[in-house]
Scaffold this active site. Structure first.
Site, PDB file in Angstrom:
ATOM      1  N   VAL A  51      51.441 -22.192  46.532  1.00 60.05           N
ATOM      2  CA  VAL A  51      50.106 -21.361  45.944  1.00 60.05           C
ATOM      3  C   VAL A  51      49.137 -20.828  46.939  1.00 60.05           C
ATOM      4  O   VAL A  51      48.192 -19.944  46.886  1.00 60.05           O
ATOM      5  CB  VAL A  51      49.156 -22.276  44.948  1.00 60.05           C
ATOM      6  CG1 VAL A  51      50.207 -22.372  43.871  1.00 60.05           C
ATOM      7  CG2 VAL A  51      48.988 -23.734  45.664  1.00 60.05           C
ATOM      8  N   GLU A  65      61.139 -25.623  43.735  1.00 62.97           N
ATOM      9  CA  GLU A  65      60.751 -26.920  43.155  1.00 62.97           C
ATOM     10  C   GLU A  65      60.494 -27.128  41.813  1.00 62.97           C
ATOM     11  O   GLU A  65      60.132 -26.104  41.190  1.00 62.97           O
ATOM     12  CB  GLU A  65      59.284 -27.097  43.952  1.00 62.97           C
ATOM     13  CG  GLU A  65      58.635 -28.295  43.888  1.00 62.97           C
ATOM     14  CD  GLU A  65      57.250 -28.224  44.470  1.00 62.97           C
ATOM     15  OE1 GLU A  65      56.741 -27.311  44.925  1.00 62.97           O
ATOM     16  OE2 GLU A  65      56.574 -29.539  44.470  1.00 62.97           O
ATOM     17  N   LYS A  78      59.918 -35.909  47.753  1.00 61.51           N
ATOM     18  CA  LYS A  78      58.870 -35.258  48.367  1.00 61.51           C
ATOM     19  C   LYS A  78      57.998 -36.404  49.163  1.00 61.51           C
ATOM     20  O   LYS A  78      57.295 -36.982  48.400  1.00 61.51           O
ATOM     21  CB  LYS A  78      58.010 -34.335  47.502  1.00 61.51           C
ATOM     22  CG  LYS A  78      57.106 -33.466  48.098  1.00 61.51           C
ATOM     23  CD  LYS A  78      56.386 -32.505  46.903  1.00 61.51           C
ATOM     24  CE  LYS A  78      55.359 -31.393  47.658  1.00 61.51           C
ATOM     25  NZ  LYS A  78      54.914 -30.606  46.443  1.00 61.51           N
ATOM     26  N   CYS A 126      58.237 -27.830  49.261  1.00 61.05           N
ATOM     27  CA  CYS A 126      56.846 -27.375  49.318  1.00 61.05           C
ATOM     28  C   CYS A 126      55.860 -27.829  50.504  1.00 61.05           C
ATOM     29  O   CYS A 126      56.075 -27.611  51.512  1.00 61.05           O
ATOM     30  CB  CYS A 126      56.175 -27.307  48.074  1.00 61.05           C
ATOM     31  SG  CYS A 126      55.020 -25.796  47.665  1.00 61.05           S
TER      32      CYS A 126
HETATM   33  C1  ACM Z   1      53.080 -27.610  46.438  1.00 64.22           C
HETATM   34  O1  ACM Z   1      53.449 -28.650  47.257  1.00 64.22           O
HETATM   35  N1  ACM Z   1      53.988 -27.490  45.498  1.00 64.22           N
HETATM   36  C2  ACM Z   1      51.853 -26.551  46.846  1.00 64.22           C
END
Ligand code: ACM
Length: 266
Positions: free
Chosen positions: A169, A38, A109, A142
């Protein structure tokens, strides 16, 4: 197919330097599909919308898309890479699929994480499947991992491989990805970054690495280390994802009881 992933620690805001890191790592690479993290070239922790505006780029007419297309043409492969997309008044945390001929598809996203909600617009692209050479590929980014609907829709649309650029994370995704792969009978490819960022007054983020490829049987083909910077290539047959039978009697798509699932979309 041969699939490659590159896990590393980009430096925030240093797009050219980060591109050179990727270029150096993949020089001479032979693969069909290369998946990158990402926000590969910008870094992750934006501190304002203005900062994001200064680093985001239009798709496909920006510098990053052009550089990725040139790389794909040079390597003779497809590339999936996360980037900050400038769509005029709106900014998306996006991933692009490029091939030797340029842009093939974009994913924006859908499920934004923490402070991302302050800078980015939630994605409006939906979950689409694209041809990367002979392979049917879908993209999520992510935090989308937490929403099983995303991977399920991609599966219903024929994805054999779900490519998952990430800057993770939290410690859960690499474990739960085994379920995502198994319940959909797809290859699930998480490509995370390493290192840490602490910018402005925001809290320190430590990225969890452990990029991995999981098979439709829920087996881990490889998992990189938490801090490891590495280019990893793995070979598998994407057609293994065409068999949706969990047991002799159970088809993970055919056995769904959609008439009972209405509350999911209320
Ligand atoms: C994330 O969605 N970068 C934790």
């Amino acid at each position: 197919m041969k699939l490659a992933v590159y896990q590393f620690a980009p430096r925030f805001g240093e797009k050219k330097e980060n591109l050179e890191r990727v270029r150096g790592a993949v020089s001479g690479l032979e693969c069909d599909l290369l998946v990158l993290p990402e926000l590969t070239l910008t870094g992750y922790q934006f501190t304002s919308r203005e900062e994001l505006a200064g680093l985001a780029e239009p798709v496909p007419d920006g510098w990053t898309c052009a550089a990725l297309s040139e790389m794909a043409a040079g390597l003779g492969c497809h590339i999936i890479c996360g980037l900050a997309e400038d769509a005029g008044e709106r900014y998306f945390n996006s991933a692009v699929l490029v091939g030797p001929g340029g842009l093939v598809g974009t994913y924006r996203k859908a499920h934004l994480f923490c402070e991302e909600k302050s800078w980015f617009t939630p994605g409006d692209s939906g979950f689409n499947v694209f041809d990367a050479g002979d392979v049917r590929v879908g993209m999520i980014i992510c935090f989308d991992w937490l929403f099983p609907e995303a991977a399920r829709i991609l599966t219903l649309r024929g994805a054999q491989v779900i490519a998952h650029p990430a800057n993770l994370v939290l410690p859960w995704c690499q474990k739960i990805a085994l379920a995502r792969a198994w319940e959909n009978r797809v290859f699930f490819v998480t490509v995370n970054r390493t290192g840490a960022e602490q910018r402005g007054t925001l809290g320190r983020l430590e990225f969890t690495g452990q990029s991995q490829v999981v098979t439709p049987d829920g087996e881990i083909l490889f998992r990189l280390g938490e801090d490891e910077e590495a280019l990893k290539v793995v070979e598998f047959d994407p057609a293994d994802a065409n068999d949706k039978m969990a047991t002799e009697y159970n088809d993970v798509l055919g056995d769904r009881r959609t008439e009972l699932y209405g509350p999911l979309v209320e």
